[in-house]
Motif scaffolding. Structure first.
Motif, PDB file in Angstrom:
ATOM      1  N   SER A  54       9.008   4.805   5.289  1.00  9.50           N
ATOM      2  CA  SER A  54       8.679   6.142   4.807  1.00  9.50           C
ATOM      3  C   SER A  54       9.603   6.493   3.654  1.00  9.50           C
ATOM      4  O   SER A  54      10.756   6.051   3.609  1.00  9.50           O
ATOM      5  N   ALA A  55       9.089   7.302   2.732  1.00 10.47           N
ATOM      6  CA  ALA A  55       9.890   7.697   1.573  1.00 10.47           C
ATOM      7  C   ALA A  55       9.694   9.184   1.301  1.00 10.47           C
ATOM      8  O   ALA A  55       8.594   9.708   1.438  1.00 10.47           O
ATOM      9  N   GLY A  56      10.769   9.848   0.931  1.00 10.34           N
ATOM     10  CA  GLY A  56      10.684  11.234   0.473  1.00 10.34           C
ATOM     11  C   GLY A  56      10.579  12.240   1.606  1.00 10.34           C
ATOM     12  O   GLY A  56      11.158  12.061   2.684  1.00 10.34           O
ATOM     13  N   ALA A  57       9.815  13.300   1.368  1.00  6.96           N
ATOM     14  CA  ALA A  57       9.803  14.444   2.280  1.00  6.96           C
ATOM     15  C   ALA A  57       9.323  14.070   3.680  1.00  6.96           C
ATOM     16  O   ALA A  57       9.706  14.707   4.657  1.00  6.96           O
ATOM     17  N   CYS A  58       8.484  13.031   3.812  1.00  9.53           N
ATOM     18  CA  CYS A  58       7.995  12.677   5.149  1.00  9.53           C
ATOM     19  C   CYS A  58       9.093  12.062   6.002  1.00  9.53           C
ATOM     20  O   CYS A  58       8.882  11.813   7.190  1.00  9.53           O
ATOM     21  N   ARG A  59      10.252  11.796   5.402  1.00  6.35           N
ATOM     22  CA  ARG A  59      11.392  11.413   6.245  1.00  6.35           C
ATOM     23  C   ARG A  59      12.553  12.394   6.066  1.00  6.35           C
ATOM     24  O   ARG A  59      13.712  12.094   6.359  1.00  6.35           O
ATOM     25  N   ALA A  86       7.633  10.796  -4.472  1.00 10.46           N
ATOM     26  CA  ALA A  86       8.068   9.586  -3.763  1.00 10.46           C
ATOM     27  C   ALA A  86       7.032   8.479  -3.917  1.00 10.46           C
ATOM     28  O   ALA A  86       7.377   7.323  -4.194  1.00 10.46           O
ATOM     29  N   GLY A  87       5.769   8.804  -3.749  1.00 10.18           N
ATOM     30  CA  GLY A  87       4.715   7.795  -3.820  1.00 10.18           C
ATOM     31  C   GLY A  87       4.570   7.211  -5.216  1.00 10.18           C
ATOM     32  O   GLY A  87       4.401   6.004  -5.387  1.00 10.18           O
ATOM     33  N   LEU A  88       4.632   8.080  -6.244  1.00 10.91           N
ATOM     34  CA  LEU A  88       4.514   7.581  -7.608  1.00 10.91           C
ATOM     35  C   LEU A  88       5.679   6.654  -7.939  1.00 10.91           C
ATOM     36  O   LEU A  88       5.482   5.581  -8.523  1.00 10.91           O
ATOM     37  N   LEU A  91       0.864  -1.177   0.000  1.00  6.83           N
ATOM     38  CA  LEU A  91       0.000   0.000   0.000  1.00  6.83           C
ATOM     39  C   LEU A  91       0.900   1.226   0.000  1.00  6.83           C
ATOM     40  O   LEU A  91       1.770   1.355   0.867  1.00  6.83           O
ATOM     41  N   VAL A  92       0.719   2.094  -0.989  1.00  5.64           N
ATOM     42  CA  VAL A  92       1.496   3.330  -1.054  1.00  5.64           C
ATOM     43  C   VAL A  92       0.559   4.481  -0.713  1.00  5.64           C
ATOM     44  O   VAL A  92      -0.489   4.650  -1.348  1.00  5.64           O
ATOM     45  N   ILE A  93       0.930   5.238   0.317  1.00  4.74           N
ATOM     46  CA  ILE A  93       0.084   6.334   0.782  1.00  4.74           C
ATOM     47  C   ILE A  93       0.718   7.647   0.353  1.00  4.74           C
ATOM     48  O   ILE A  93       1.782   8.019   0.831  1.00  4.74           O
ATOM     49  N   ALA A 147       4.312   7.891   1.926  1.00  4.63           N
ATOM     50  CA  ALA A 147       4.922   8.976   1.150  1.00  4.63           C
ATOM     51  C   ALA A 147       4.034  10.203   1.329  1.00  4.63           C
ATOM     52  O   ALA A 147       3.386  10.679   0.409  1.00  4.63           O
ATOM     53  N   ALA A 148       3.976  10.649   2.581  1.00  5.20           N
ATOM     54  CA  ALA A 148       2.986  11.653   2.970  1.00  5.20           C
ATOM     55  C   ALA A 148       3.479  13.084   2.784  1.00  5.20           C
ATOM     56  O   ALA A 148       2.740  14.030   3.033  1.00  5.20           O
TER      57      ALA A 148
END
Ligand SMILES: [Zn+2]
Lengths: 1002, 101
Positions: A456-461, A181-183, A174-176, A289-290
């Motif tokens: 977590s991926a991208g800006a949310c980390r 990052a999410g894409l 599940l990608v949120i 990826a929030a």
């Protein structure tokens, strides 16, 4: 000034689809693709609400889920009205009706604004300090007044007309979130072939990419790249794409709650579709990826309409082609403010000045700003603003090397942008109970160690640079698929990204302003009206833990849960206490991420579907007769059968007398029934019930009492032995599942050696009770193979045979004290047999009776009802059932507890009868009983009334009661104090009719 | 909602199960030989640990059978589930990571 702020070109709105909407009754225009907020901004409207406590005019601050100010009520009618929606997330549709909240009589003139002048009287903790005494005034005066004056939206005035559905789903990944990052994560996971769900709260996938002006990925403008990525995902059967879907809660064992808004964005709704759909997704692995949330800067009067987040202004301009103002002052703590300034300048906004808190600004973005001729002032703060319903000036002042603030210069503007730096959105990670760690370089909390299977991926980390974000997302998506058991690996893939990098500089806390702090309102939490001064006051009053400061000041406690405010509050506390941020702690992130409707949780469980309804095979007949029904656990039971003009009292009196004088018929099908079968069935019954079963003959019935292991009565019922190895056990209507669970528990875990089988047969049998002196005469012509004569079928015996050709277990048993039978027949044939018996009873005036009459008849005889006379603390002896306890038995469930001294101590409550001195007075069930009505309050109580009725056959009121040492008090006068006066009662034996039991034989 | 692995049916959502209190508390063979204190301890005294807890569950909306589980009361992750009547597995808290991370 309506309409002048829509840019002539650009943006992702659909200019071929103009829409009309109203806000506070005024008509406006927008386009498909707008949010309510972007459409209002394009119309030059920034003032959208009044603040919670001071009723200050407030404008749109953000462009997303973090919006603290722009809360609106939406809905053309009360049945479709939803309060407290963020205008930044409300999609525009034709005919949308929205209104502002918390203002009276109007948004631009609000009486409550007097609170703002009284602000010195409303410091932090004001409610706690002021509204303390007298306690009574809290509910009668303070709370209603405070609620009226300080409020969010109003509740809708009609029941929700919409439909909500619920859906379970399973996936490997599940990608949120569907930003870069999410894409990238979804692309990687999808490629491995595992089941992927990608969800995003917005109507369109792409996240921050949709608001980029210059960014390029793989040679495509960022938004086009996003569209291509989505197109690629759409071709795959293993991918489910969910837009307008908020991941609001991270529940244990990787269960994620998603709220999908299905029809809110449609002007004309498809009635076949639900308004919202709850997805309960069980994911093997989750990629969060929030993204990140931009922090505002805390400075005096930072809450005027026109003061907004820099990235939000950029989003309005780039994505929605809505110019947020004509002349902007940018207040920044990093390069992000410059990026926004450049984008707005490109849209035709004059940048009056950039005030940068940093002593120097040396990056590529500041260089471009300077080259564009923008007035860049480093080591500069904003000390205040002016303007009533819209900002008109910002006051800029230099921060001197010693930290003091110089003289302020007033800069005219209609827009002030705040760029305080990025706060990673760690809400879902934190809900999953993952541990956060402080990153000093980023001045942010980022995910440190996981508990659930997520990453977590991208800006949310804390990864912000576009190329790094894409790489991180792809890496995490690929790792998640692998961890979820993907058998093929994602191909390695790199992304060529070119974007303006704003770095990670930022500021937490309150900016210096050099003004008298008593008169400077620098807002930290817009939604709850909490200022820097309030938080400092809390620290002066001794609060140290951020959890306490949060509750004392209410910072972060509003519906936005402090998305924009929590970090600045931490910074202010840290500064005030001279303690590092990490030593102050962090408040808990709670679900839901954004407010979620009650409807989505209720789903179909409302109205008739709120609870399952159980009906008996005779229900339809009773309904046709006009019976009144009552709820008994999930069952609908016929309560009484009123004739024309009868109230319940009259109907029950008539039904009671019919049973006593001739014959009545009663639907007892709801009785719990358990078939206990097997070679060890009698031994099992011996251990479960207090009674002795071994010597009960085949074809005989016995009244059984069941205790819990603690010695207290838990259930009772008549049990028939149909064969050496077969018992037909009945339980109370409400107790059936509990009794079966308890039997299974002992059988499976304590005595697995016993060869016994338990089967619930409650719904297999219809039970027709025929009671009264003429009962035998009614049944005799109908049965075959059964001798109903007293000699062949004495009281408490059972026979099998047929009735009306239908196989039956026919019990001679009485819960009325009259000659009685209970006819058990297969449920499907219950109504046929019932109607045949009813017809056969016509010559005797057979009378259907309901549960109320059943209760009265048994009370006249002193038969208890478990759960009415007992309350979980009654022993068999307490309720006069000592005779049912097999004294010779070595053991049964509860026996050891009965041997404890306190279980036979004098002064225990015992079952007795009560007769009021005035026979017309019917006591209230539950009423307390005292020995001395003149005793001072609180009076010592000696018992309580358990059952109380007007008895037609006795000709007066009767009552059962549990009274301390009751059996020794028979003949005494006791008192029942009631609001209307004290009622004297006489204690009696608990049997009011036919004490010798002579009527059982008719 | 937890995932609970019924030893007879496999992993199922929590809503199919009913909790049954602490495991491995056998009913005394002859309660009459116990003192009031001993009987009271059997009835009421429970371990309530912070960490691994051996407890009973019933797959009430499934096979209907009682079984035992080792659950970490801090993390809500299960280290093991096993049929009623079998001894507590020799599992320490590290086994719990199986379910989560
Ligand atoms: Zn099972």
């Amino acid at each position: 000034m309506s309409g002048g702020f829509r840019l002539a070109a650009g943006g992702r709105i659909d200019r071929s689809r103009p829409l009309r909407f109203t806000f506070d009754g005024r008509s406006f225009r927008g386009f498909a693709g707008d949010t309510l907020a972007s459409a209002l901004i394009a119309e030059g409207v920034h003032l959208v609400g009044r603040s919670f406590k001071y009723h200050r005019p407030r404008g749109i601050v953000s462009a997303g889920a973090d919006e603290p100010n722009a809360l609106v009520g939406v809905g053309a009618d009360e049945a479709h009205y939803t309060p407290n929606l963020r205008a930044t997330q409300v999609e525009l549709h034709d005919g949308l009706v929205a209104e502002s909240q918390n203002r009276w009589p109007s948004l631009s003139f609000d009486v409550g604004a007097v609170n703002d002048l009284a602000a010195p009287l409303l410091p932090a903790g004001f409610y706690y300090k002021t509204f303390m005494w007298p306690q009574r005034a809290w509910t009668s005066f303070y709370e209603p007044k405070i609620r009226a004056a300080a409020g969010l939206g109003r509740a809708p005035g009609a029941a929700d007309a919409d439909r909500y559905t619920q859906h379970f789903a399973h996936c490997e990944v599940l990608v949120i979130g569907s930003g870069p990052a999410g894409l990238a994560a979804a692309l990687a996971a999808a490629e491995t072939g595992v089941r992927v769900i990608l969800c995003d709260e917005q109507p369109e996938f792409g996240g921050s990419l949709l608001a980029e002006r210059e960014a390029v990925i793989d040679g495509l403008p960022a938004a086009d790249w996003a569209a291509a990525a989505v197109a690629e995902l759409e071709t795959r059967d293993n991918v489910t794409l969910l837009t307008r879907t908020t991941a609001f809660g991270y529940f244990p064992h990787n269960l994620i709650g998603l709220a999908e808004r299905v029809t809110d964005h449609l002007g004309v709704r498809d009635p076949r579709l639900p308004r919202e759909r709850l997805w309960q997704v069980r994911a093997a692995e989750v990629v969060i990826a929030a993204g990140a949330i931009e922090r505002p800067i805390v400075f005096p009067e930072n809450d005027r309409p026109g003061v907004m987040l820099a990235d939000a202004a950029r989003t309005y301009s780039n994505r929605y082609a809505a110019k947020p103002g004509e002349r902007a002052v940018v207040f920044t703590a990093g390069d992000a403010g410059y990026r926004a300034a450049l984008d707005l300048a490109a849209a035709g906004v004059t940048i009056a000045a950039i005030a940068d808190l940093r002593p120097a600004a040396t990056g590529a973005l500041p260089a471009r700003a300077r080259a564009a001729g923008i007035d860049v002032r480093t080591a500069t703060t904003v000390t205040g603003t002016r303007g009533r319903l819209r900002v008109s000036q910002a006051h800029l002042a230099a921060i001197k090397p010693d930290g003091s603030v110089g003289a302020a210069e007033a800069v005219p503007c209609d827009l002030v942008l705040m760029a305080g730096g990025a706060t990673p959105s760690v809400h879902l990670f934190s809900q999953s109970r993952g541990k956060l760690g402080w990153n000093e370089a980023l001045k942010a909390y980022v995910p440190e160690s996981s508990v659930e299977r997520e990453r977590s991926a991208g800006a949310c980390r804390g990864v912000y640079e576009l190329g790094a974000v894409l790489a991180d997302g792809y890496d995490k998506g690929s790792a998640a698929a692998k961890a979820a058991g993907a058998t093929t690996a994602a191909a390695s893939r790199s992304f060529a990204a070119k974007a303006l990098d704003a770095g990670s500089d930022g500021f937490i806390g309150a900016a210096p302003h050099g003004r008298n702090p008593a008169f400077a309102k620098a807002f930290v939490d817009w939604q709850n009206d909490v200022t820097a001064k309030d938080i400092k006051l809390a620290t002066r009053e001794g609060f140290r833990s951020i959890e306490h400061i949060k509750r004392y000041t209410t910072t972060g406690m509003a519906t936005d849960q402090g998305k924009t405010s929590n970090m600045n509050a931490l910074g202010i506390v840290s500064d005030a206490l001279k303690t590092p941020v990490t030593a102050i702690g962090l408040t808990t992130f709670r679900m839901p991420y954004t407010p979620t409707t009650f409807g989505i949780f209720a789903g179909h469980s409302r109205g008739a579907l709120f609870d399952p309804v159980r009906t008996t095979p005779i229900h339809g007949w009773a309904a046709e007769q006009g019976a009144a029904f009552e709820d008994v656990s999930l069952w609908k039971r016929a309560h009484y059968f009123p004739h024309a003009g009868e109230d319940m009292h009259a109907a029950v009196a008539r039904e009671c007398l019919a049973v006593r004088r001739s014959v009545g018929i009663f639907d007892a099908s709801t009785l719990g029934k358990i078939e206990v079968v097997g070679p060890d069935a009698a031994e099992f019954m011996n251990r479960m019930y207090t009674n002795a079963w071994a010597k009960l003959g085949v074809g005989r019935l016995r009244y059984g009492v069941m205790l819990r292991e603690d010695g207290f009565v838990t259930d009772d019922g008549v049990v028939g032995r149909l064969a050496e190895d077969r018992f037909h056990v009945t339980t109370t209507t409400g107790g059936a599942p509990r009794v079966l669970q308890m039997m299974e528990d002992y059988l499976q875990t304590e005595w697995p050696d016993l060869d016994v089988w338990l089967t619930s047969t409650t719904e297999q049998w219809a039970v027709i009770a025929v009671q009264g002196p003429n009962a035998r005469k009614v049944l005799e012509p109908l049965v075959e193979g059964i001798d109903l004569s007293p000699a062949a079928l004495p009281h408490m015996s059972a026979a099998t045979g047929t009735i009306c050709g239908v196989p039956t277990r026919l019990f001679r048993v009485s819960f009325t004290g009259e000659l009685g039978f209970e006819v058990n027949v297969p449920a499907d044939l219950g109504r046929v047999v019932w109607e045949a018996i009813f017809a056969a009873g016509a010559p005797y005036g057979i009378t259907p009776y309901g549960t109320e009459t059943m209760h009265v008849l048994r009370a006249e005889k002193g038969y208890i009802i478990v759960g009415q006379e007992t309350d979980g603390t009654a022993t068999p002896d307490d309720v006069g059932l000592g005779w049912a306890v097999g004294k010779a038995k070595k053991d049964f469930v509860g026996k050891r507890s009965l041997a404890r001294a306190s279980m036979s101590a004098p002064g225990r409550k015992q079952l007795v009868g009560l007769l009021t001195q005035d026979p017309q007075v019917v006591l209230e069930e539950g009423a307390q009983i005292v020995a001395d009505p003149a005793a001072p309050v609180p009076m010592p109580m000696v018992g309580h009334v358990t059952s109380s009725y007007a008895s037609a056959v006795v000709g007066r009121s009767i009552a059962l009661a549990m009274v301390k040492g009751g059996r020794a008090r028979i003949g005494e006068t006791l008192y029942v104090p009631m609001p209307g006066g004290t009622i004297p009662v006489t204690v009696t034996e608990p049997v009011f009719y036919d004490p010798k039991g002579e009527r059982l034989d008719g | 909602m937890l995932i609970i692995t019924c030893p007879h049916c496999g992993p199922r959502p929590e809503l199919e199960f009913r909790y049954g209190g602490e495991a491995h508390i056998a009913r005394p063979a002859d309660p009459s030989t116990l003192t009031d204190e001993e009987w009271g301890a059997f009835l009421y005294q429970r371990a309530n640990p912070r960490g691994l807890h051996a407890e009973r569950w019933r797959h009430v909306a499934g096979c209907g059978r009682f079984f035992n589980a080792l659950r970490d009361t801090q993390s809500d992750f299960f280290a093991a589930t096993y049929p009623a009547g079998t001894p507590r597995p020799d599992t320490d808290a590290s086994g719990v990571k199986e379910s989560g991370r």
